[in-house]
Enzyme design. Structure first.
Site, mmCIF file in Angstrom:
data_model
loop_
_atom_site.group_PDB
_atom_site.id
_atom_site.type_symbol
_atom_site.label_atom_id
_atom_site.label_comp_id
_atom_site.label_asym_id
_atom_site.label_seq_id
_atom_site.Cartn_x
_atom_site.Cartn_y
_atom_site.Cartn_z
ATOM 1 N N LYS A 292 -5.359 -9.950 -6.912
ATOM 2 C CA LYS A 292 -6.643 -10.142 -6.232
ATOM 3 C C LYS A 292 -7.606 -9.034 -6.652
ATOM 4 O O LYS A 292 -7.187 -7.902 -6.929
ATOM 5 C CB LYS A 292 -6.458 -10.164 -4.711
ATOM 6 C CG LYS A 292 -6.042 -8.830 -4.138
ATOM 7 C CD LYS A 292 -6.091 -8.814 -2.614
ATOM 8 C CE LYS A 292 -5.659 -7.414 -2.142
ATOM 9 N NZ LYS A 292 -5.584 -7.225 -0.724
ATOM 10 N N LYS B 273 0.820 -1.216 0.000
ATOM 11 C CA LYS B 273 0.000 0.000 0.000
ATOM 12 C C LYS B 273 0.850 1.260 0.000
ATOM 13 O O LYS B 273 0.486 2.264 -0.609
ATOM 14 C CB LYS B 273 -0.932 0.027 1.223
ATOM 15 C CG LYS B 273 -2.118 -0.912 1.103
ATOM 16 C CD LYS B 273 -3.162 -0.607 2.168
ATOM 17 C CE LYS B 273 -4.296 -1.622 2.133
ATOM 18 N NZ LYS B 273 -5.312 -1.353 3.153
ATOM 19 N N LYS C 256 -10.612 -2.836 -4.808
ATOM 20 C CA LYS C 256 -11.144 -1.529 -5.202
ATOM 21 C C LYS C 256 -10.032 -0.581 -5.625
ATOM 22 O O LYS C 256 -10.305 0.481 -6.166
ATOM 23 C CB LYS C 256 -11.990 -0.931 -4.073
ATOM 24 C CG LYS C 256 -11.306 -0.896 -2.732
ATOM 25 C CD LYS C 256 -12.311 -1.042 -1.582
ATOM 26 C CE LYS C 256 -11.585 -1.369 -0.283
ATOM 27 N NZ LYS C 256 -12.247 -2.325 0.570
HETATM 28 P P1 TYM Z 1 -10.908 -5.272 3.743
HETATM 29 O O1 TYM Z 1 -11.913 -4.246 4.097
HETATM 30 O O2 TYM Z 1 -9.840 -4.927 2.777
HETATM 31 O O3 TYM Z 1 -11.639 -6.555 3.164
HETATM 32 C C1 TYM Z 1 -12.698 -7.192 3.850
HETATM 33 C C2 TYM Z 1 -12.570 -8.693 3.714
HETATM 34 O O4 TYM Z 1 -12.604 -9.082 2.334
HETATM 35 C C3 TYM Z 1 -11.518 -9.955 2.061
HETATM 36 N N1 TYM Z 1 -11.096 -9.761 0.663
HETATM 37 C C4 TYM Z 1 -10.976 -10.753 -0.238
HETATM 38 N N2 TYM Z 1 -11.172 -12.077 -0.158
HETATM 39 C C5 TYM Z 1 -10.979 -12.817 -1.281
HETATM 40 N N3 TYM Z 1 -10.615 -12.274 -2.467
HETATM 41 C C6 TYM Z 1 -10.410 -10.952 -2.601
HETATM 42 N N4 TYM Z 1 -10.069 -10.437 -3.777
HETATM 43 C C7 TYM Z 1 -10.592 -10.128 -1.458
HETATM 44 N N5 TYM Z 1 -10.469 -8.787 -1.237
HETATM 45 C C8 TYM Z 1 -10.789 -8.586 0.064
HETATM 46 C C9 TYM Z 1 -10.436 -9.550 3.042
HETATM 47 O O5 TYM Z 1 -9.519 -10.588 3.248
HETATM 48 C C10 TYM Z 1 -11.259 -9.227 4.273
HETATM 49 O O6 TYM Z 1 -11.509 -10.390 5.029
HETATM 50 N N6 TYM Z 1 -7.731 -5.488 7.588
HETATM 51 C C11 TYM Z 1 -9.070 -5.843 7.156
HETATM 52 C C12 TYM Z 1 -10.171 -5.256 8.007
HETATM 53 C C13 TYM Z 1 -10.081 -5.550 9.460
HETATM 54 C C14 TYM Z 1 -10.269 -6.811 10.081
HETATM 55 C C15 TYM Z 1 -10.148 -6.568 11.478
HETATM 56 C C16 TYM Z 1 -10.527 -8.082 9.603
HETATM 57 C C17 TYM Z 1 -9.864 -4.654 10.445
HETATM 58 N N7 TYM Z 1 -9.905 -5.251 11.654
HETATM 59 C C18 TYM Z 1 -10.271 -7.608 12.384
HETATM 60 C C19 TYM Z 1 -10.631 -9.116 10.529
HETATM 61 C C20 TYM Z 1 -10.511 -8.878 11.895
HETATM 62 C C21 TYM Z 1 -9.265 -5.323 5.743
HETATM 63 O O7 TYM Z 1 -8.636 -4.378 5.328
HETATM 64 O O8 TYM Z 1 -10.272 -5.900 5.057
#
Ligand code: TYM
Length: 331
Positions: A195, A112, A198
């Site tokens: 992957k 990032k 957005k």
């Molecule tokens: P975020 O908001 O980027 O994404 C939310 C969830 O979607 C999953 N994901 C995917 N899974 C499969 N293929 C993809 N292309 C794909 N893109 C996104 C992510 O793995 C995620 O599970 N750091 C986390 C948010 C967070 C969190 C937490 C998660 C904050 N605190 C505590 C679990 C527990 C994040 O940025 O997700």
């Protein structure tokens, strides 16, 4: 019942197919046999610059989508991270337990912060995974449903839990990542070596709230591979394999069954069917999201109740942590 926690960032106008298949479906399923805590992580969102009004709106739209997908506020606590101040408070304690080198090894931060057009990098983006660890540990979560890209953050969380427990005595439950088979990494339709995300151009990303025509067009324009046979081959045919995986996730047919079904047909037929199964599944989610957004006061009441429930668990955990690290209790 064992506890489960997960979070999602309110950083887009809509969640996408990767979020749904990698994580959100599992959020819904785990409610059946877990006490669930699900949060819209607005503290994480501001690690990169956000427009305040847009962030507020996206937080509500995020909550509406989660409810529309089947998060059940009767059974699970659905809340906004900033409504539960214990996240930031435990986050600080965890930062003081994290090594600088350890944080520097997080690959998502490296991606990032070096991404083209990323702009200046905040310290918050650097410590982002440490706040994520606090999110999880506050609830003593046994399972954390996420996609593959969060595996390293879960490893860090486990390391921090182990460190705290051995330094101050058993305090935190050891969380396990709960990562699905098959859909742990849904690929971008235009760049099937990456992957779905957005942060790539919109054409490769199926948004849950896109209308059916836009979705069908994106799927029709998906990058496929050389050759003509519809067979799964993650290395040689990542684009086709991704479409088969998506089809399978919605139709319930296995990839092997789909290969048989498409024997003798071409990529065009595959795309047509993928568009049909995806748009059919998304239509009711879109309708329900719109309904929920028509009454934001009710939505905010649901989130307030979720936050109250979350605090009921988070506050005692934080109190124990403050006591263990040696803070003088306020009179
Ligand atoms: P975020 O908001 O980027 O994404 C939310 C969830 O979607 C999953 N994901 C995917 N899974 C499969 N293929 C993809 N292309 C794909 N893109 C996104 C992510 O793995 C995620 O599970 N750091 C986390 C948010 C967070 C969190 C937490 C998660 C904050 N605190 C505590 C679990 C527990 C994040 O940025 O997700």
């Amino acid at each position: 019942a064992p506890r489960v926690l997960s979070g999602i960032q309110p950083t887009a106008d809509s969640f996408h197919l990767g979020n749904l298949l990698g994580a959100l479906r599992q959020w819904v399923a785990l409610q059946d046999d877990h006490e669930a805590f699900y949060c819209v992580v607005d503290l994480h969102a501001i690690t990169v610059e956000q427009d305040p009004a847009v962030l507020r709106r996206r937080t509500l739209v995020s909550a509406a989508q989660l409810l529309a997908l089947g998060v059940d506020p009767e059974r699970s606590a659905l809340f906004v991270q900033s409504h539960v101040p214990e996240h930031a408070q435990l986050g600080w304690v965890m930062q003081c337990l994290t090594g600088f080198g350890e944080a520097s090894r997080m690959t998502q931060f490296k991606d990032k912060s070096t991404r083209e057009g990323a702009g200046p990098t905040s310290v918050g983006l650097f410590t982002y995974p440490v706040l994520q660890a606090a999110d999880i540990l506050l609830y003593q979560a046994a399972r954390v449903p996420v996609g593959e890209d969060q595996r390293q953050h879960l490893e860090l969380t486990r390391d921090l839990a182990t460190r705290f427990n051995s330094r101050y005595g058993p305090t935190f439950t050891m969380p396990e990542p709960y990562i699905p088979q098959g859909t742990a990494k849904v690929l971008d339709l235009q760049s099937p070596d990456k992957k779905m995300s957005k942060s790539l151009p919109d054409a490769g990303c199926i948004n849950l709230l896109d209308d059916a025509r836009a979705t069908a067009k994106k799927i029709r324009s998906a990058v496929t591979d050389t050759g003509r046979e519809v067979v799964a081959d993650p290395v040689g045919k990542p684009g086709v394999t991704n479409l088969l995986t998506i089809h399978s996730a919605f139709s319930g047919q296995s990839v092997a069954e789909l290969e048989q079904h498409f024997a003798g047909s071409g990529y065009g037929d595959l795309k047509k069917e993928v568009a049909a199964v995806v748009t059919e599944a998304l239509a009711p989610v879109q309708a329900r999201t719109a309904e929920l957004l028509a009454d934001t006061a009710e939505l905010e009441r649901v989130l307030a109740a979720g936050a109250a429930r979350a605090r009921g668990v988070a506050a005692p955990t934080l109190a124990t942590v403050y006591e263990r690290v040696g803070f003088l209790p306020p009179l």
